[in-house]
Design an enzyme around this catalytic site. Sequence first.
Site, PDB file in Angstrom:
ATOM      1  N   CYS A 141      -4.521   4.900   3.597  1.00  0.00           N
ATOM      2  CA  CYS A 141      -3.110   4.609   3.720  1.00  0.00           C
ATOM      3  C   CYS A 141      -3.085   4.000   5.354  1.00  0.00           C
ATOM      4  O   CYS A 141      -3.120   4.890   6.133  1.00  0.00           O
ATOM      5  CB  CYS A 141      -2.446   5.930   3.456  1.00  0.00           C
ATOM      6  N   GLU A 146      -0.368  -0.440   0.065  1.00  0.00           N
ATOM      7  CA  GLU A 146      -1.783  -0.330  -0.266  1.00  0.00           C
ATOM      8  C   GLU A 146      -2.094  -1.742  -0.550  1.00  0.00           C
ATOM      9  O   GLU A 146      -1.231  -2.815  -1.017  1.00  0.00           O
ATOM     10  CB  GLU A 146      -2.196   0.414  -1.186  1.00  0.00           C
TER      11      GLU A 146
END
Length: 256
Positions: A2, A111
Amino acid sequence: MCGRFALTAPPERVADFLGVVDLEDFPARYNIAPTQPILVVISGDRPQAGSNLPDRKTLLVRWGLTPSWVKDPASFPLLINARADTAIGKASFRAAMRHRRILIPASGFYEWHRPAKGTGEKSQAYWIRPRNGEVVAFAGLMETWSSADGSEVDTGAILTTDANSAIAPVHDRMPVVIRPEDFARWLDCKTQEPREVADLLSPVEDDFFEAVPVSDRVNKVANVGPDLQVPVEVKALKPTEDPAAKAKGGSQLSLF
């Protein structure tokens, strides 16, 4: 992994979700990047006066954990994520897993789906948000690094786990989500050892998040507006056959 997330919910909604009373006003943040300050929740030292809320408090830390034993942060890699399955055994995260577990509120995270080399396809950014539109709490770790002159810097990292089947077509890792009913157990570093909260580090249910394709404007830290989350049209991704196996077989770089 992340590498970007957002926190756009109103402060009062975040405070209610986290069960805290000391949260000051803050602006919506649509593109939170490594090394920037992030809001975290820790277990407090005493009950909140005049309140029936749990013993918690908020503070800002730098996103990018620096272990206390590091002598020169400039020569140490930026640890923005920690793998939940190995953090308890890693020197960089072992102490934090035992003594300094935190919650990191977010409205979602970004993402990138990166196609295999040779396909000629470009990477595609996705805004991954809870389907119910609510705030979410990522599991995190915190360390306070002290310099030789006595100055201190609070730092933190987000714990990640194998992606569930809904997120695996985008990426093989995702942040660990802590449910409100588990906040107290996760933050309790006095009576709950890492092995006793290990069950909280599994992927969240498949239907919890939705992945929305967005433009590549999120790649630039200077872009911070709500337009980063405007959907774009892309070709549908193919389901991943075995996300857990893919994650374990991939490169790690090698603490993330």
